[in-house]
Design an enzyme around this catalytic site. Structure first.
Site, PDB file in Angstrom:
ATOM      1  N   PRO A  27      -8.765  80.371 -32.329  1.00  0.00           N
ATOM      2  CA  PRO A  27      -8.804  79.193 -31.461  1.00  0.00           C
ATOM      3  C   PRO A  27      -9.360  77.972 -32.197  1.00  0.00           C
ATOM      4  O   PRO A  27     -10.283  78.095 -32.993  1.00  0.00           O
ATOM      5  CB  PRO A  27      -9.772  79.623 -30.353  1.00  0.00           C
ATOM      6  CG  PRO A  27     -10.717  80.566 -31.039  1.00  0.00           C
ATOM      7  CD  PRO A  27      -9.859  81.322 -32.036  1.00  0.00           C
TER       8      PRO A  27
ATOM      9  N   TYR B 119       1.454  61.934 -31.741  1.00  0.00           N
ATOM     10  CA  TYR B 119       2.079  62.766 -30.706  1.00  0.00           C
ATOM     11  C   TYR B 119       2.263  62.033 -29.378  1.00  0.00           C
ATOM     12  O   TYR B 119       2.658  62.652 -28.389  1.00  0.00           O
ATOM     13  CB  TYR B 119       1.217  64.001 -30.390  1.00  0.00           C
ATOM     14  CG  TYR B 119       0.686  64.779 -31.556  1.00  0.00           C
ATOM     15  CD1 TYR B 119       1.545  65.381 -32.472  1.00  0.00           C
ATOM     16  CD2 TYR B 119      -0.679  64.949 -31.720  1.00  0.00           C
ATOM     17  CE1 TYR B 119       1.041  66.124 -33.528  1.00  0.00           C
ATOM     18  CE2 TYR B 119      -1.187  65.698 -32.776  1.00  0.00           C
ATOM     19  CZ  TYR B 119      -0.322  66.282 -33.676  1.00  0.00           C
ATOM     20  OH  TYR B 119      -0.831  67.025 -34.703  1.00  0.00           O
TER      21      TYR B 119
ATOM     22  N   GLY C 217      -3.999  78.286 -30.145  1.00  0.00           N
ATOM     23  CA  GLY C 217      -3.011  77.589 -29.337  1.00  0.00           C
ATOM     24  C   GLY C 217      -3.362  77.332 -27.895  1.00  0.00           C
ATOM     25  O   GLY C 217      -2.648  76.580 -27.207  1.00  0.00           O
TER      26      GLY C 217
ATOM     27  N   CYS D  70      -2.609  47.406 -39.217  1.00  0.00           N
ATOM     28  CA  CYS D  70      -1.372  46.625 -39.199  1.00  0.00           C
ATOM     29  C   CYS D  70      -0.162  47.524 -38.975  1.00  0.00           C
ATOM     30  O   CYS D  70       0.662  47.725 -39.868  1.00  0.00           O
ATOM     31  CB  CYS D  70      -1.246  45.838 -40.489  1.00  0.00           C
ATOM     32  SG  CYS D  70      -2.624  44.702 -40.676  1.00  0.00           S
ATOM     33  N   GLU D  71      -0.086  48.104 -37.787  1.00  0.00           N
ATOM     34  CA  GLU D  71       1.033  48.950 -37.374  1.00  0.00           C
ATOM     35  C   GLU D  71       1.153  48.813 -35.864  1.00  0.00           C
ATOM     36  O   GLU D  71       0.138  48.868 -35.158  1.00  0.00           O
ATOM     37  CB  GLU D  71       0.739  50.446 -37.645  1.00  0.00           C
ATOM     38  CG  GLU D  71       0.525  50.840 -39.074  1.00  0.00           C
ATOM     39  CD  GLU D  71       1.807  51.109 -39.849  1.00  0.00           C
ATOM     40  OE1 GLU D  71       2.892  51.161 -39.232  1.00  0.00           O
ATOM     41  OE2 GLU D  71       1.705  51.228 -41.076  1.00  0.00           O
TER      42      GLU D  71
ATOM     43  N   TYR E 199      -8.794  67.786 -33.916  1.00  0.00           N
ATOM     44  CA  TYR E 199      -7.789  66.992 -34.619  1.00  0.00           C
ATOM     45  C   TYR E 199      -8.112  65.499 -34.518  1.00  0.00           C
ATOM     46  O   TYR E 199      -7.230  64.657 -34.434  1.00  0.00           O
ATOM     47  CB  TYR E 199      -6.370  67.332 -34.104  1.00  0.00           C
ATOM     48  CG  TYR E 199      -6.105  68.811 -34.138  1.00  0.00           C
ATOM     49  CD1 TYR E 199      -5.866  69.452 -35.352  1.00  0.00           C
ATOM     50  CD2 TYR E 199      -6.197  69.602 -32.988  1.00  0.00           C
ATOM     51  CE1 TYR E 199      -5.689  70.827 -35.405  1.00  0.00           C
ATOM     52  CE2 TYR E 199      -6.018  70.975 -33.030  1.00  0.00           C
ATOM     53  CZ  TYR E 199      -5.765  71.574 -34.251  1.00  0.00           C
ATOM     54  OH  TYR E 199      -5.599  72.934 -34.304  1.00  0.00           O
TER      55      TYR E 199
ATOM     56  N   ARG F 186      -4.008  61.092 -33.058  1.00  0.00           N
ATOM     57  CA  ARG F 186      -3.212  61.821 -32.065  1.00  0.00           C
ATOM     58  C   ARG F 186      -2.355  60.938 -31.155  1.00  0.00           C
ATOM     59  O   ARG F 186      -1.185  61.261 -30.925  1.00  0.00           O
ATOM     60  CB  ARG F 186      -4.108  62.749 -31.220  1.00  0.00           C
ATOM     61  CG  ARG F 186      -4.835  63.817 -32.057  1.00  0.00           C
ATOM     62  CD  ARG F 186      -5.537  64.861 -31.212  1.00  0.00           C
ATOM     63  NE  ARG F 186      -4.596  65.651 -30.459  1.00  0.00           N
ATOM     64  CZ  ARG F 186      -4.262  65.460 -29.209  1.00  0.00           C
ATOM     65  NH1 ARG F 186      -4.853  64.531 -28.488  1.00  0.00           N
ATOM     66  NH2 ARG F 186      -3.348  66.209 -28.629  1.00  0.00           N
TER      67      ARG F 186
HETATM   68  C1  LIG Z   1      -3.548  75.059 -36.050  1.00  0.00           C
HETATM   69  C2  LIG Z   1      -3.620  76.537 -36.065  1.00  0.00           C
HETATM   70  C3  LIG Z   1      -4.479  77.214 -35.190  1.00  0.00           C
HETATM   71  C4  LIG Z   1      -5.312  76.521 -34.141  1.00  0.00           C
HETATM   72  O1  LIG Z   1      -4.526  75.987 -33.130  1.00  0.00           O
HETATM   73  P1  LIG Z   1      -5.230  75.418 -31.799  1.00  0.00           P
HETATM   74  O2  LIG Z   1      -4.085  74.963 -30.983  1.00  0.00           O
HETATM   75  O3  LIG Z   1      -6.118  74.312 -32.209  1.00  0.00           O
HETATM   76  O4  LIG Z   1      -5.966  76.539 -31.168  1.00  0.00           O
HETATM   77  C5  LIG Z   1      -4.567  78.590 -35.309  1.00  0.00           C
HETATM   78  N1  LIG Z   1      -3.829  79.274 -36.228  1.00  0.00           N
HETATM   79  C6  LIG Z   1      -2.990  78.643 -37.068  1.00  0.00           C
HETATM   80  C7  LIG Z   1      -2.220  79.454 -38.047  1.00  0.00           C
HETATM   81  C8  LIG Z   1      -2.844  77.265 -37.021  1.00  0.00           C
HETATM   82  O5  LIG Z   1      -1.994  76.657 -37.842  1.00  0.00           O
END
Ligand SMILES: *Cc1c(COP(=O)(O)O)cnc(C)c1O
Length: 414
Positions: A273, A314, A238, A340-341, A369, A310
């Site tokens: 990560p 998002y 995350g 075509c969007e 991603y 992305r």
């Molecule tokens: C997507 C995900 C991650 C990685 O998230 P990042 O934001 O790319 O670091 C880690 N653990 C789980 C369970 C996820 O679904």
């Protein structure tokens, strides 16, 4: 810090001019830098001076060459499907460093995980626990389990990538989790070893991580009182990156905050990560097809939302840079693809270099991603992935062909 830099007005990936790669492989294509991937992995992994395993989140960028690179640096993998498990094993990731996350693992996937001898399953519901127990019993083996708890912490990120709020589908509410652990502890083919959580993606502050770790720590204390001892604590992934003007904490600062909170817990830390390792280690290279002035200026390029989802998905920002710098300056434009969007854009109302048909553009920060979310929508073959290492480059995934598009399709014969 990444290795996409200009030398004499020309964009290089390490020691290779991006233009040379485009001439060889055509456009569009994804381009990754080995030096950047390595640097980011090590900066993260080495920041944790405690027993830990860095399990790269495979879904962020799942090419086997990249998984193999991290495995060579001692990394493991966080997987969310049987397909990702297959990739990780093919890439040479040690199964004892693989953790399996996700809300909906099928019986076949659970079996594949058990057969492979992975480190642990992050279980997200009571029904899934029973399904795993049954598969393990059939196989006569014990399944190592951690439960993903949902700590109800606001990660302060995009709604679609928040996962640790009570209203999100992920994990078991932390207040209900004790009962589930007690149930699991009594199951013959389940070995309870961990607690896991993952509250969201692209976090740019440390406080939500600390808040969720504090809640998990209290919970581990309650487990201990119930006689359940935890050897693995999985904090998920995350950590965010800079796409535009974000100012995310460095891995070292994140590790420092975690270290303080881990004091007194006798657990191996698992980290998952994804984006922070690969996001700024990859770009998408695309060619300008046409430009036109409608109600606003449009730059039509040969990459679309099927190649990089992305922005559409998002509303995400990606910097757009020239592959060869000119004296033309910048303009405000929408950079759009051939799909075509109306939602097919890579940039909207953004400052981009003034270009002409045939010019190459780099869509920055596309390593996470990016390719892994690409599709064949509009029957567009998926683009190649190229990996640079010093002055060499390698096509690590070929451009798909029209034949690839229909492989597996048949017209019923009557
Ligand atoms: C997507 C995900 C991650 C990685 O998230 P990042 O934001 O790319 O670091 C880690 N653990 C789980 C369970 C996820 O679904």
């Amino acid at each position: 810090m990444h290795h996409f830099e200009y030398k004499n007005k020309e964009l290089y990936c390490e020691s290779v001019p991006v233009r040379d790669i485009a001439a060889e492989v055509g456009t569009p294509f994804y381009l990754y830098s080995t030096a950047t991937l390595t640097r980011h992995f090590k900066a993260f992994d080495e920041a944790f001076a405690m027993p830990h395993v860095t399990c790269f989140a495979t879904k962020a960028c799942s090419n086997i060459a990249i998984l193999n690179l991290f495995a060579g640096l001692g990394g493991g993998a966080d997987i969310v499907s049987g397909g990702e498990l297959f990739r990780a094993l093919k890439a040479g990731v040690d199964p004892r460093k693989i953790v399996y996350s996700g809300v909906g693992k099928s019986v076949e996937e659970l079996r594949f995980g058990l057969e492979s001898g992975i480190l642990m399953f992050n279980i997200e519901s009571v029904q899934e626990l029973h399904a795993l127990q049954k598969v393990a019993e059939d196989m006569g083996v014990s399944a190592p389990v951690s439960f993903r708890v949902n700590p109800d912490v606001d990660p302060k990120t995009h709604a679609y990538i928040s996962t640790g709020l009570a209203k999100n589908k992920f994990g078991i509410p932390i207040q209900d989790a004790l009962d589930v652990y007690v149930t699991a502890q009594k199951m013959q083919y389940i070995e309870v070893i961990g607690v896991s959580c993952h509250i969201g993606s692209q976090l740019t502050q440390i406080s939500p991580f600390v808040e969720s770790l504090q809640k998990v720590k209290i919970f581990i204390g309650r487990l201990a009182k119930a006689g359940i001892h935890i050897s693995h604590l999985d904090l998920g992934g995350g950590l965010g990156i800079r796409y535009d003007s974000e100012d995310p904490p460095l891995p070292a600062a994140y590790a420092e905050a975690i270290k303080d909170e881990m004091e007194g817990l006798d657990c191996t830390l698992i980290l998952e990560p994804g984006r922070v390792i690969v996001g700024n280690a990859g770009i998408l290279v695309t060619k300008v097809l046409y430009t036109k002035q409608g109600g606003k200026k449009f730059v039509i390029v040969d990459a679309g939302m099927n190649d990089l989802a992305r922005p559409s998905l998002y509303g995400a920002y990606h910097g757009i840079q020239p592959v060869v710098e000119t004296e033309e300056g910048n303009e405000i434009a929408d950079v759009v693809g051939p799909i075509c969007e109306t939602g097919d854009f890579l940039a909207r109302g953004q400052e981009v270099p003034i270009t002409q048909s045939g010019d190459l553009l780099a869509v920055m920060s596309s390593g996470a991603y990016g390719f892994s979310m690409a599709s064949n929508y509009n029957s567009r073959p998926r683009v190649p992935e190229v990996l640079v290492d010093g002055d060499q480059f390698y096509v690590i995934r070929k451009r798909e062909t029209y034949e690839d598009l229909i492989a597996g399709e048949t017209i019923p014969s009557s």
